[in-house]
Design an enzyme around this catalytic site. Structure first.
Site, PDB file in Angstrom:
ATOM      1  N   SER A 124      40.028  40.563  44.063  1.00  0.00           N
ATOM      2  CA  SER A 124      39.949  40.113  45.449  1.00  0.00           C
ATOM      3  C   SER A 124      40.583  41.132  46.388  1.00  0.00           C
ATOM      4  O   SER A 124      41.521  41.851  46.014  1.00  0.00           O
ATOM      5  CB  SER A 124      40.721  38.792  45.554  1.00  0.00           C
ATOM      6  OG  SER A 124      40.955  38.462  46.894  1.00  0.00           O
ATOM      7  N   TYR A 148      48.611  33.441  43.767  1.00  0.00           N
ATOM      8  CA  TYR A 148      47.185  33.684  43.520  1.00  0.00           C
ATOM      9  C   TYR A 148      46.898  35.184  43.528  1.00  0.00           C
ATOM     10  O   TYR A 148      46.305  35.729  42.589  1.00  0.00           O
ATOM     11  CB  TYR A 148      46.322  32.978  44.574  1.00  0.00           C
ATOM     12  CG  TYR A 148      44.885  33.445  44.559  1.00  0.00           C
ATOM     13  CD1 TYR A 148      44.033  33.098  43.513  1.00  0.00           C
ATOM     14  CD2 TYR A 148      44.377  34.268  45.572  1.00  0.00           C
ATOM     15  CE1 TYR A 148      42.722  33.551  43.479  1.00  0.00           C
ATOM     16  CE2 TYR A 148      43.071  34.728  45.542  1.00  0.00           C
ATOM     17  CZ  TYR A 148      42.246  34.365  44.497  1.00  0.00           C
ATOM     18  OH  TYR A 148      40.944  34.823  44.457  1.00  0.00           O
ATOM     19  N   LYS A 152      45.826  38.015  40.405  1.00  0.00           N
ATOM     20  CA  LYS A 152      44.735  39.007  40.393  1.00  0.00           C
ATOM     21  C   LYS A 152      45.280  40.392  40.063  1.00  0.00           C
ATOM     22  O   LYS A 152      44.690  41.141  39.275  1.00  0.00           O
ATOM     23  CB  LYS A 152      44.021  39.031  41.751  1.00  0.00           C
ATOM     24  CG  LYS A 152      43.257  37.766  42.088  1.00  0.00           C
ATOM     25  CD  LYS A 152      42.072  37.556  41.157  1.00  0.00           C
ATOM     26  CE  LYS A 152      41.333  36.260  41.425  1.00  0.00           C
ATOM     27  NZ  LYS A 152      40.398  35.895  40.360  1.00  0.00           N
TER      28      LYS A 152
HETATM   29  P1  NAD Z   1      34.969  28.420  42.184  1.00  0.00           P
HETATM   30  O1  NAD Z   1      36.203  27.584  42.107  1.00  0.00           O
HETATM   31  O2  NAD Z   1      33.790  27.870  42.874  1.00  0.00           O
HETATM   32  O3  NAD Z   1      34.519  28.864  40.711  1.00  0.00           O
HETATM   33  C1  NAD Z   1      35.447  29.060  39.669  1.00  0.00           C
HETATM   34  C2  NAD Z   1      34.907  28.314  38.445  1.00  0.00           C
HETATM   35  O4  NAD Z   1      35.811  28.500  37.357  1.00  0.00           O
HETATM   36  C3  NAD Z   1      34.793  26.806  38.660  1.00  0.00           C
HETATM   37  O5  NAD Z   1      33.512  26.375  38.247  1.00  0.00           O
HETATM   38  C4  NAD Z   1      35.884  26.207  37.779  1.00  0.00           C
HETATM   39  O6  NAD Z   1      35.546  24.932  37.308  1.00  0.00           O
HETATM   40  C5  NAD Z   1      35.997  27.260  36.689  1.00  0.00           C
HETATM   41  N1  NAD Z   1      37.297  27.338  36.027  1.00  0.00           N
HETATM   42  C6  NAD Z   1      38.524  27.433  36.599  1.00  0.00           C
HETATM   43  N2  NAD Z   1      39.477  27.486  35.667  1.00  0.00           N
HETATM   44  C7  NAD Z   1      38.861  27.436  34.456  1.00  0.00           C
HETATM   45  C8  NAD Z   1      39.299  27.465  33.108  1.00  0.00           C
HETATM   46  N3  NAD Z   1      40.597  27.503  32.802  1.00  0.00           N
HETATM   47  N4  NAD Z   1      38.385  27.423  32.128  1.00  0.00           N
HETATM   48  C9  NAD Z   1      37.061  27.345  32.416  1.00  0.00           C
HETATM   49  N5  NAD Z   1      36.587  27.315  33.675  1.00  0.00           N
HETATM   50  C10 NAD Z   1      37.469  27.368  34.677  1.00  0.00           C
HETATM   51  O7  NAD Z   1      35.397  29.821  42.821  1.00  0.00           O
HETATM   52  P2  NAD Z   1      34.506  31.029  43.346  1.00  0.00           P
HETATM   53  O8  NAD Z   1      34.643  31.095  44.808  1.00  0.00           O
HETATM   54  O9  NAD Z   1      33.166  30.986  42.727  1.00  0.00           O
HETATM   55  O10 NAD Z   1      35.348  32.241  42.760  1.00  0.00           O
HETATM   56  C11 NAD Z   1      35.039  32.839  41.521  1.00  0.00           C
HETATM   57  C12 NAD Z   1      36.082  33.911  41.221  1.00  0.00           C
HETATM   58  O11 NAD Z   1      36.098  34.859  42.280  1.00  0.00           O
HETATM   59  C13 NAD Z   1      37.505  33.365  41.103  1.00  0.00           C
HETATM   60  O12 NAD Z   1      38.167  34.072  40.065  1.00  0.00           O
HETATM   61  C14 NAD Z   1      38.110  33.713  42.441  1.00  0.00           C
HETATM   62  O13 NAD Z   1      39.507  33.886  42.366  1.00  0.00           O
HETATM   63  C15 NAD Z   1      37.407  35.018  42.766  1.00  0.00           C
HETATM   64  N6  NAD Z   1      37.365  35.304  44.212  1.00  0.00           N
HETATM   65  C16 NAD Z   1      36.852  34.359  45.064  1.00  0.00           C
HETATM   66  C17 NAD Z   1      36.845  34.608  46.437  1.00  0.00           C
HETATM   67  C18 NAD Z   1      36.328  33.579  47.408  1.00  0.00           C
HETATM   68  O14 NAD Z   1      36.679  33.650  48.579  1.00  0.00           O
HETATM   69  N7  NAD Z   1      35.493  32.631  46.989  1.00  0.00           N
HETATM   70  C19 NAD Z   1      37.337  35.830  46.931  1.00  0.00           C
HETATM   71  C20 NAD Z   1      37.819  36.769  46.028  1.00  0.00           C
HETATM   72  C21 NAD Z   1      37.831  36.496  44.656  1.00  0.00           C
HETATM   73  N1  UFG Z   2      40.717  30.588  59.746  1.00  0.00           N
HETATM   74  C1  UFG Z   2      40.841  29.764  60.855  1.00  0.00           C
HETATM   75  N2  UFG Z   2      40.706  28.421  60.668  1.00  0.00           N
HETATM   76  C2  UFG Z   2      40.468  27.862  59.464  1.00  0.00           C
HETATM   77  C3  UFG Z   2      40.350  28.713  58.332  1.00  0.00           C
HETATM   78  C4  UFG Z   2      40.486  30.076  58.518  1.00  0.00           C
HETATM   79  O1  UFG Z   2      41.056  30.238  61.959  1.00  0.00           O
HETATM   80  O2  UFG Z   2      40.383  26.634  59.362  1.00  0.00           O
HETATM   81  C5  UFG Z   2      40.805  32.044  59.938  1.00  0.00           C
HETATM   82  C6  UFG Z   2      41.936  32.709  59.163  1.00  0.00           C
HETATM   83  O3  UFG Z   2      43.119  32.666  59.898  1.00  0.00           O
HETATM   84  C7  UFG Z   2      41.383  34.114  58.950  1.00  0.00           C
HETATM   85  C8  UFG Z   2      39.877  33.886  58.819  1.00  0.00           C
HETATM   86  O4  UFG Z   2      39.623  32.626  59.429  1.00  0.00           O
HETATM   87  O5  UFG Z   2      41.604  34.906  60.078  1.00  0.00           O
HETATM   88  C9  UFG Z   2      39.375  33.854  57.384  1.00  0.00           C
HETATM   89  O6  UFG Z   2      40.145  32.907  56.645  1.00  0.00           O
HETATM   90  P1  UFG Z   2      39.704  32.408  55.190  1.00  0.00           P
HETATM   91  O7  UFG Z   2      40.693  31.399  54.751  1.00  0.00           O
HETATM   92  O8  UFG Z   2      38.268  32.033  55.196  1.00  0.00           O
HETATM   93  O9  UFG Z   2      39.800  33.735  54.316  1.00  0.00           O
HETATM   94  P2  UFG Z   2      41.017  34.707  54.007  1.00  0.00           P
HETATM   95  O10 UFG Z   2      40.623  36.063  54.487  1.00  0.00           O
HETATM   96  O11 UFG Z   2      42.282  34.164  54.491  1.00  0.00           O
HETATM   97  O12 UFG Z   2      41.069  34.661  52.418  1.00  0.00           O
HETATM   98  C10 UFG Z   2      39.903  34.629  51.607  1.00  0.00           C
HETATM   99  C11 UFG Z   2      40.233  33.887  50.321  1.00  0.00           C
HETATM  100  C12 UFG Z   2      41.250  34.656  49.547  1.00  0.00           C
HETATM  101  C13 UFG Z   2      40.734  36.039  49.290  1.00  0.00           C
HETATM  102  C14 UFG Z   2      40.391  36.716  50.587  1.00  0.00           C
HETATM  103  C15 UFG Z   2      39.780  38.070  50.346  1.00  0.00           C
HETATM  104  O13 UFG Z   2      40.743  32.591  50.613  1.00  0.00           O
HETATM  105  O14 UFG Z   2      41.485  34.031  48.317  1.00  0.00           O
HETATM  106  O15 UFG Z   2      39.461  35.917  51.324  1.00  0.00           O
HETATM  107  O16 UFG Z   2      38.743  37.973  49.437  1.00  0.00           O
HETATM  108  F1  UFG Z   2      41.670  36.754  48.654  1.00  0.00           F
END
Ligand code: NAD
Ligand code: UFG
Length: 339
Positions: A124, A148, A152
Site C-alpha cells: 500500500s 496496519y 505492510k
Molecule cells: P477486502 O477486505 O475487500 O478483501 C480482503 C479479503 O481477504 C476479504 O475477502 C477477507 O474475507 C479475506 N481475508 C482476510 N483475512 C483473511 C484470512 N486470515 N484468511 C483468509 N482470508 C482472509 O480488501 P481489499 O480492499 O480487496 O484489499 C485487498 C488487499 O489489498 C488487502 O491486503 C489490503 O490491505 C490491500 N490494500 C487495499 C487498499 C484499499 O484501499 N482497498 C489499499 C492498499 C492495499
Molecule cells: N475523507 C473525508 N471524509 C471521509 C473519508 C475520507 O474527507 O468520510 C478524506 C480523507 O481525509 C482523505 C481522502 O478523503 O483526504 C481519502 O481518504 P480515504 O480514507 O478514502 O483514503 P486514505 O488515503 O486515507 O487511505 C486509503 C486506505 C489505506 C491505504 C491508502 C493508500 O484506507 O489503507 O488509501 O492506499 F493505505
C-alpha cells in the site's frame, strides 16, 4: 497456469479474479469471508460464465492451506487476504499483526513446502508515511504511523528476506494507491461493513441516500482547495496490474517493488463534484476537523510500472465515478441486495 488468489472474494480480489480468468489463467479462490461474502463469487461466476473453485479457509491455518496445495499444483499466489481498516488496527494491533503478518508467514511456509515460490503481494501507498514531496517514487523512504501500515512494511521485509535466503522465490510487491470504482457490469464492487471509512464508498452511500452528508476531514491543508489530495485508481486498472505482473513474474531476478497509481491527484471536493456529475445526485457535505493520521497529498509516480510491467491506468475520474455509481445504485445494500 494455476493461480491461488487469497482474499479473492474481497473488493480488489474479486475484480482481479475476473481479469485473470479472462486472460486465460486457472484460478482458485481462498478466503475465510471475514470481510466478504460468497455472493461476490456468484457474481464473478456470472461475469466470466464459469464456475470458480473456492476453498473456505484461513491463511493462518496450515491445514486449510494444505488442503489446497496438496490437491492442486499451484504455480503462483496473488496474496490479497488481510485486514485493512486503519482505525481498527490502532485499537486491535495484535489482531492485525496476527492476521496480516503471521498469516503471510504461514502462507509462505506452506508455499515453500509445496515448492510454490511465486508471490504477488498487496502492499500500500501507506508505507510512504508522510512523503516529503510528490509524486512518490518507489525509492522514497518508508515509514508507518499505524499497525496496519506497519504490517505492510513488515511483510514487505519478510518477503525480501525470503528472497535473500532462496533466490528461487519470485516476489512482486505492488503498492496500491486509492482503489475506487467497480466492474462496469455494476454487479461487483466495494461492500464495506457498517459505516465506510474511505471516501468513495461514503460519497456513494450519501448519493444513494443511505447517509445524510459527507464529513470532509479538513479544508485547511496545503492543497489547491484545502482538502486532502489522493491518487484514485479504478479497481479494474488495478486488477489489470496484477495480470501484467503475473505475465512477467519470470522475467525478474530480484524482488520488484512497484507503485500502482495513476500519477494524478484529486481533492476530496473534486471527487464530490465528479461523483455528483456521474450520478446526477447531490452529495451534501460539511467541513469537519482533520482526521488523525491523514496527510495532505499523496500521489504516485507510476512510470516504473509502465517500464517494467508495461502497465498504466487507463480509466479516468469520470469512469471511476460512473462505475462506482452503477454498482452503488444497483446494489444499495451491497451484496445483500437481491440480484
Ligand atoms: P477486502 O477486505 O475487500 O478483501 C480482503 C479479503 O481477504 C476479504 O475477502 C477477507 O474475507 C479475506 N481475508 C482476510 N483475512 C483473511 C484470512 N486470515 N484468511 C483468509 N482470508 C482472509 O480488501 P481489499 O480492499 O480487496 O484489499 C485487498 C488487499 O489489498 C488487502 O491486503 C489490503 O490491505 C490491500 N490494500 C487495499 C487498499 C484499499 O484501499 N482497498 C489499499 C492498499 C492495499
Ligand atoms: N475523507 C473525508 N471524509 C471521509 C473519508 C475520507 O474527507 O468520510 C478524506 C480523507 O481525509 C482523505 C481522502 O478523503 O483526504 C481519502 O481518504 P480515504 O480514507 O478514502 O483514503 P486514505 O488515503 O486515507 O487511505 C486509503 C486506505 C489505506 C491505504 C491508502 C493508500 O484506507 O489503507 O488509501 O492506499 F493505505
Amino acid at each position: 497456469m494455476k493461480i491461488l488468489v487469497t482474499g479473492g472474494a474481497g473488493y480488489i480480489g474479486s475484480h482481479t479474479v475476473v481479469l485473470l480468468i479472462e486472460a486465460g489463467y486457472e484460478v482458485i479462490v481462498f478466503d475465510n469471508f471475514c470481510n466478504s461474502s460468497r455472493e461476490s463469487i456468484n457474481r464473478v461466476e456470472k461475469i466470466v460464465g464459469q464456475k470458480i473453485t473456492v476453498f473456505e479457509g484461513d491463511i493462518r491455518s496450515r491445514d486449510d492451506l494444505g488442503k489446497v496445495f496438496s490437491s492442486n499444483k499451484i504455480d503462483a499466489v496473488i496474496h490479497f487476504a488481510g485486514l485493512k481498516a486503519v482505525g481498527e488496527s490502532v485499537e486491535q494491533p495484535l489482531r492485525y499483526y496476527d492476521n496480516n503478518v503471521n498469516g503471510t508467514v504461514i502462507l509462505c511456509e506452506v508455499m515453500e513446502k509445496y515448492n510454490c515460490k511465486s508471490i504477488i503481494f498487496s502492499s500500500s501507498a501507506t508505507v510512504y508515511g508522510d512523503p516529503h514531496t510528490t509524486p512518490i517514487l518507489e525509492s522514497f523512504p518508508t515509514s508507518a504511523t499505524n499497525p496496519y501500515g506497519r504490517s505492510k512494511l513488515f511483510i514487505e521485509e519478510i518477503l525480501r528476506d525470503l528472497y535473500v535466503s532462496d533466490n528461487d522465490w519470485k516476489v512482486i510487491l505492488l503498492r496500491y494507491f486509492n482503489p475506487v470504482g467497480a466492474h462496469n457490469s455494476g454487479t461487483i464492487g466495494e461492500d464495506p461493513n457498517g459505516i465506510p471509512n474511505n471516501l468513495m464508498p461514503f460519497i456513494a452511500q450519501t448519493a444513494v441516500g443511505k447517509r445524510e452528508y459527507l464529513s470532509v476531514f479538513g479544508d485547511d491543508y496545503d492543497t489547491p482547495d484545502g482538502t486532502g489530495v489522493r491518487d484514485y485508481i479504478h479497481v479494474v486498472d488495478l486488477a489489470q496490474g496484477h495480470v501484467n505482473a503475473l505475465d512477467r513474474l519470470d522475467d525478474f531476478s530480484e524482488v520488484m517493488t512497484i507503485n500502482l497509481g495513476t500519477g494524478k491527484g484529486y481533492s476530496v471536493l473534486e471527487m464530490v463534484k465528479a461523483f455528483e456529475k456521474a450520478s446526477g445526485k447531490k452529495v451534501p457535505y460539511k467541513i469537519a476537523p482533520r482526521r488523525a493520521g491523514d496527510i495532505a497529498t499523496c500521489f504516485a509516480d507510476p512510470s516504473y510500472a509502465k517500464e517494467v510491467l508495461d502497465w498504466e491506468a487507463k480509466r479516468g475520474i469520470e469512469e471511476m465515478c460512473e462505475d462506482g455509481w452503477l454498482w452503488q445504485s444497483q446494489n444499495p445494500d451491497g451484496y445483500l441486495t437481491k440480484s
